[in-house]
Design a protein around this motif. Structure first.
Motif, mmCIF file in Angstrom:
data_model
loop_
_atom_site.group_PDB
_atom_site.id
_atom_site.type_symbol
_atom_site.label_atom_id
_atom_site.label_comp_id
_atom_site.label_asym_id
_atom_site.label_seq_id
_atom_site.Cartn_x
_atom_site.Cartn_y
_atom_site.Cartn_z
ATOM 1 N N LEU A 30 0.947 -1.096 0.052
ATOM 2 C CA LEU A 30 0.042 -0.029 0.164
ATOM 3 C C LEU A 30 0.796 1.105 -0.146
ATOM 4 C CD1 LEU A 30 -3.048 -1.055 2.636
ATOM 5 C CD2 LEU A 30 -3.020 -0.417 0.074
ATOM 6 N N GLN A 31 0.383 2.192 -0.796
ATOM 7 C CA GLN A 31 1.209 3.187 -0.873
ATOM 8 C C GLN A 31 0.448 4.475 -0.820
ATOM 9 O OE1 GLN A 31 3.241 3.482 -4.957
ATOM 10 N NE2 GLN A 31 4.059 1.377 -4.645
ATOM 11 N N SER A 32 -1.008 4.439 -1.086
ATOM 12 C CA SER A 32 -1.831 5.367 -1.108
ATOM 13 C C SER A 32 -3.160 4.982 -0.357
ATOM 14 C CB SER A 32 -1.955 6.058 -2.362
ATOM 15 O OG SER A 32 -3.223 7.008 -2.203
ATOM 16 N N LEU A 33 -3.687 5.667 0.742
ATOM 17 C CA LEU A 33 -4.945 5.152 1.171
ATOM 18 C C LEU A 33 -5.732 6.654 1.312
ATOM 19 C CD1 LEU A 33 -4.118 2.884 4.350
ATOM 20 C CD2 LEU A 33 -5.779 2.406 2.623
ATOM 21 N N ARG A 34 -6.853 6.595 0.771
ATOM 22 C CA ARG A 34 -7.566 8.017 0.931
ATOM 23 C C ARG A 34 -9.009 7.786 0.939
ATOM 24 N NH1 ARG A 34 -7.258 9.335 -5.569
ATOM 25 N NH2 ARG A 34 -7.555 7.411 -6.426
ATOM 26 N N GLY A 35 -9.704 8.859 1.146
ATOM 27 C CA GLY A 35 -11.187 8.543 1.412
ATOM 28 C C GLY A 35 -11.816 10.028 1.790
ATOM 29 N N GLY A 36 -13.136 9.922 2.396
ATOM 30 C CA GLY A 36 -13.789 11.207 2.699
ATOM 31 C C GLY A 36 -15.245 10.596 3.121
ATOM 32 N N GLY A 37 -15.959 11.744 2.953
ATOM 33 C CA GLY A 37 -17.620 11.056 3.378
ATOM 34 C C GLY A 37 -17.651 11.565 4.868
ATOM 35 N N ALA A 38 -16.669 11.157 5.783
ATOM 36 C CA ALA A 38 -16.942 11.294 7.293
ATOM 37 C C ALA A 38 -15.486 11.622 7.872
ATOM 38 C CB ALA A 38 -17.517 10.344 7.948
ATOM 39 N N ALA A 39 -15.293 12.203 8.690
ATOM 40 C CA ALA A 39 -13.756 12.379 9.264
ATOM 41 C C ALA A 39 -13.468 10.961 9.733
ATOM 42 C CB ALA A 39 -13.715 13.722 10.271
ATOM 43 N N MET A 40 -12.185 10.761 9.579
ATOM 44 C CA MET A 40 -11.610 9.431 10.383
ATOM 45 C C MET A 40 -10.797 9.858 11.737
ATOM 46 S SD MET A 40 -10.512 6.344 10.043
ATOM 47 C CE MET A 40 -10.206 5.707 8.510
ATOM 48 N N PRO A 41 -11.118 9.158 12.924
ATOM 49 C CA PRO A 41 -11.043 9.655 14.111
ATOM 50 C C PRO A 41 -9.310 9.544 14.046
ATOM 51 C CG PRO A 41 -12.687 7.732 14.056
ATOM 52 C CD PRO A 41 -12.321 8.246 12.575
ATOM 53 N N ALA A 42 -8.941 10.490 14.932
ATOM 54 C CA ALA A 42 -7.395 10.676 15.003
ATOM 55 C C ALA A 42 -6.633 9.569 15.573
ATOM 56 C CB ALA A 42 -7.061 11.955 15.998
ATOM 57 N N ALA A 43 -7.466 8.758 16.341
ATOM 58 C CA ALA A 43 -6.775 7.598 17.239
ATOM 59 C C ALA A 43 -6.599 6.485 15.938
ATOM 60 C CB ALA A 43 -7.651 7.000 18.252
ATOM 61 N N LEU A 44 -7.693 6.266 14.973
ATOM 62 C CA LEU A 44 -7.254 5.364 13.898
ATOM 63 C C LEU A 44 -6.505 5.801 12.814
ATOM 64 C CD1 LEU A 44 -11.079 4.251 13.450
ATOM 65 C CD2 LEU A 44 -9.348 2.934 14.589
ATOM 66 N N VAL A 45 -6.272 6.984 12.637
ATOM 67 C CA VAL A 45 -5.417 7.815 11.724
ATOM 68 C C VAL A 45 -3.954 7.225 12.271
ATOM 69 C CG1 VAL A 45 -4.181 9.671 10.832
ATOM 70 C CG2 VAL A 45 -6.643 9.388 10.934
ATOM 71 N N LYS A 46 -3.757 7.337 13.527
ATOM 72 C CA LYS A 46 -2.374 6.948 14.163
ATOM 73 C C LYS A 46 -2.101 5.355 14.224
ATOM 74 C CE LYS A 46 0.359 7.198 18.204
ATOM 75 N NZ LYS A 46 0.905 5.760 18.038
ATOM 76 N N LYS A 47 -3.233 4.666 14.411
ATOM 77 C CA LYS A 47 -2.995 3.107 14.271
ATOM 78 C C LYS A 47 -2.863 2.745 12.733
ATOM 79 C CE LYS A 47 -5.678 -1.063 15.475
ATOM 80 N NZ LYS A 47 -6.909 -1.690 16.085
ATOM 81 N N LEU A 48 -3.463 3.245 11.971
ATOM 82 C CA LEU A 48 -3.227 3.028 10.507
ATOM 83 C C LEU A 48 -1.590 3.102 10.107
ATOM 84 C CD1 LEU A 48 -4.728 1.956 7.870
ATOM 85 C CD2 LEU A 48 -5.163 4.087 7.313
ATOM 86 N N LYS A 49 -1.173 4.325 10.690
ATOM 87 C CA LYS A 49 0.237 4.931 10.210
ATOM 88 C C LYS A 49 1.165 3.953 10.890
ATOM 89 C CE LYS A 49 3.289 8.154 9.198
ATOM 90 N NZ LYS A 49 3.411 9.236 7.954
ATOM 91 N N ASP A 50 0.951 3.800 12.052
ATOM 92 C CA ASP A 50 1.732 2.594 12.707
ATOM 93 C C ASP A 50 1.902 1.340 11.916
ATOM 94 O OD1 ASP A 50 2.363 4.689 14.391
ATOM 95 O OD2 ASP A 50 0.687 3.761 16.053
ATOM 96 N N LEU A 51 0.545 0.696 11.469
ATOM 97 C CA LEU A 51 0.431 -0.455 10.762
ATOM 98 C C LEU A 51 1.044 -0.658 9.462
ATOM 99 C CD1 LEU A 51 -0.840 -3.162 10.797
ATOM 100 C CD2 LEU A 51 -2.846 -2.309 9.652
#
Length: 558
Positions: free
Chosen positions: A319-340
């Motif tokens: 994975l090189q690009s993860l994108r989306g919209g429609g509703a804000a992504m919770p900050a905790a999940l943004v960090k978890k995704l970044k760590d993963l």
């Protein structure tokens, strides 16, 4: 403000974006010529090459013209789940010089009736599991109404045993019967040749419907030029090329899935890994098996994806690009995704009226819970919604946009079109109805919305439309639909219902739920039904929905 004035504007991107002045189908011709044997679509392990895709789309176009009487500018409905047939039908309609009218696959007969009547479509592409919903709308008589239904069986494109697990409706055997029904395979087998490709960049191309305060969905008129703009912009923004592999799960009937998950990849010759329904394990296996590089997902998908206890078993390093919209992504999940996976979830903002994104976060410098910055060749401003004067930086106002991706107007609805646009400095700006502020770096942050809309798992639910449907229930005297907070969906649909006196005590919330599931798309169905003796009204007799909304929000914070 101009997009390139933002401090976040990617240094490697030029400001102006050169858009091909062609029919969108030309992208299929170019990619078929450049990459004939390369897979364009991979559907649960079955590949369809660019050359095969172009050939089948042309056969579909020929059938539309010769057997269904479709002429240039005619509207054709497209009503099915993500599948090869969806993409082929879309481009077959364009090759026939006609206009695609994408329809949410969750819509019921009651909702479909308006699409048929308002668009004037005589032909529909429909999946066999949805045919029952359109059969009552088919007519054998001359005049208005549906006359032709081309019925697709998804399993026709499962040509090799799948290692990924398709849902049951995809594996179902062909079983097509009914008035006006023609099997997709028979339409292809006719091998009809289409006439010349005559539609140009300023002809109508696709007409997604969006609802509003009147309760009746409105067709957003988009030309080949406006659709081409956001298709090209979507791939340029992430430096995409012919070697990217895109996993597409967002529905094609929604403009985000249509542009980022279908039209953009076709333009640059990329491969699409196509899923018909969300399944977190199938998604993870597909990323690993096909070395997926780009994935667009709404926040609810990512919540479920990251909650998978088996996620560590999969290799997601491609994975090189993860994108989306429609509703804000919770900050905790943004960090978890970044760590993963080591990359950021990049959010954007757009509308059906702008055929997908007008704003997006730069991949190199994203901000969380942020709409992003204006994209290529878009002029966006923040204005006072009352005076329509531009507000000072940092203050909240309504987003208005001017650019090539903005629709021409609403189909057969000049009054709604007039209300949607304003003219400033000789330019025609679309009023989005969304309130935002701009920070010191030029990034836009949503603060509220003027429009009465519910954002449920990224799906826009218009209360007036739900209310109009609910008034068909014999027991309902009055109803007001508002948003309620929901831990999983962000917002969910709540209905405050006043019953006719002879039904009080005889109708339960479960009765309303069951009725609603039969008469409207599942994402519109009220998840909360509250019976009340009366609804508050203004002096002129209008229901005070905002008061009820504020009371519900206040109660949720207690």
């Amino acid at each position: 403000m101009s997009n390139t004035t933002s401090r976040g504007w990617p240094a490697h991107l030029q400001g102006p974006l050169t858009i091909p002045a062609t029919n969108l189908f030309h992208n299929a011709e170019v990619s078929a010529a450049r990459f004939p044997d390369k897979p364009f679509l991979v559907f649960y392990d079955t590949p369809i090459t660019f050359a095969e895709f172009k050939d089948e789309a042309e056969c579909i176009a020929g059938y539309l013209q010769h057997e269904c009487g479709v002429q240039a500018g005619d509207r054709v409905l497209l009503y099915m789940q993500n599948s090869p047939q969806w993409v082929l039908a879309y481009y077959g309609i364009l090759r026939a010089n006609a206009v695609v009218v994408p329809v949410n696959a969750m819509n019921t007969t009651e909702e479909l009736r308006h699409y048929v009547e308002d668009s004037g479509a005589r032909t529909i592409f429909v999946a066999q599991d949805l045919y029952r919903n359109i059969e009552p709308l088919l007519s054998n008589e001359e005049g208005e109404g549906l006359r032709h239904a081309i019925v697709a069986t998804y399993s026709d494109y499962l040509r090799i045993p799948p290692s990924l697990s398709p849902p049951e409706f995809v594996t179902a055997a062909r079983e097509i019967s009914g008035r006006g029904a023609v099997a997709w395979v028979d339409a292809l087998a006719a091998r009809c040749k289409p006439g010349p490709l005559t539609a140009g960049p300023d002809d109508l191309c696709v007409m997604p419907y969006t609802s509003g305060t009147t309760g009746k969905p409105k067709g957003c008129m988009h030309t080949h030029r406006s659709v081409m703009h956001t298709a090209v912009a979507s791939v340029q923004w992430i430096d995409a090329d012919q070697d990217m592999t895109v996993m597409t799960i967002l529905p094609f009937f929604h403009v985000t899935g249509m542009q980022g998950g279908m039209n953009g990849p076709l333009y640059c010759g990329a491969t699409i890994i196509l899923m018909s329904r969300w399944d977190r394990d199938v998604a993870a296996r597909a990323i690993e098996q096909y070395q997926v590089t780009v994935w667009s997902a709404i926040s609810t998908m990512m919540v479920d994806f990251l909650a998978n206890p088996k996620l560590g078993d999969y290799d997601l390093s491609s994975l090189q690009s993860l994108r989306g919209g429609g509703a804000a992504m919770p900050a905790a999940l943004v960090k978890k995704l970044k760590d993963l996976v080591g990359i950021d979830y990049v959010e954007g903002y757009g509308m059906s009226e702008t055929i997908a994104a007008t704003h997006f976060n730069p991949q190199q410098r994203p901000k969380a819970q942020c709409l992003g910055i204006p994209m290529f060749d878009l002029e966006a401003r923040i204005v006072d919604p009352e005076t329509l004067l531009e507000v000072e930086p940092g203050l909240t106002g309504e987003i208005i946009v001017h650019g090539r991706q903005v629709m021409q107007g609403y189909w057969r609805n000049p009054e709604a079109t007039r209300e949607a646009f304003i003219e400033i400095d000789g330019k025609r700006f679309l009023r989005t109805g969304d309130l935002a502020r701009i920070d010191e770096d030029g990034y836009y942050f949503m603060t509220d919305r003027l429009k009465r809309m519910i954002n449920a798992s990224g799906y826009k639910v218009w209360p007036a439309e739900v209310e109009a449907l609910m008034y068909q229930h014999e027991a309902i005297k009055e109803v007001c639909v508002i948003a309620a907070r929901d831990a999983r969906r962000g917002e969910t649909v709540k209905a405050l219902v006043v019953l006719h006196s002879n039904h009080v005590g005889n109708v339960t919330a479960d009765d309303i739920f069951a009725w609603a599931r039969e008469h409207m798309a599942s994402y519109k169905v009220p998840r909360i039904v509250e019976f009340v003796s009366e609804l508050p009204k203004s002096a002129s007799g209008k229901i005070l929905w905002r008061q009820l909304q504020e009371e519900t929000c206040a109660a949720a914070q207690v």
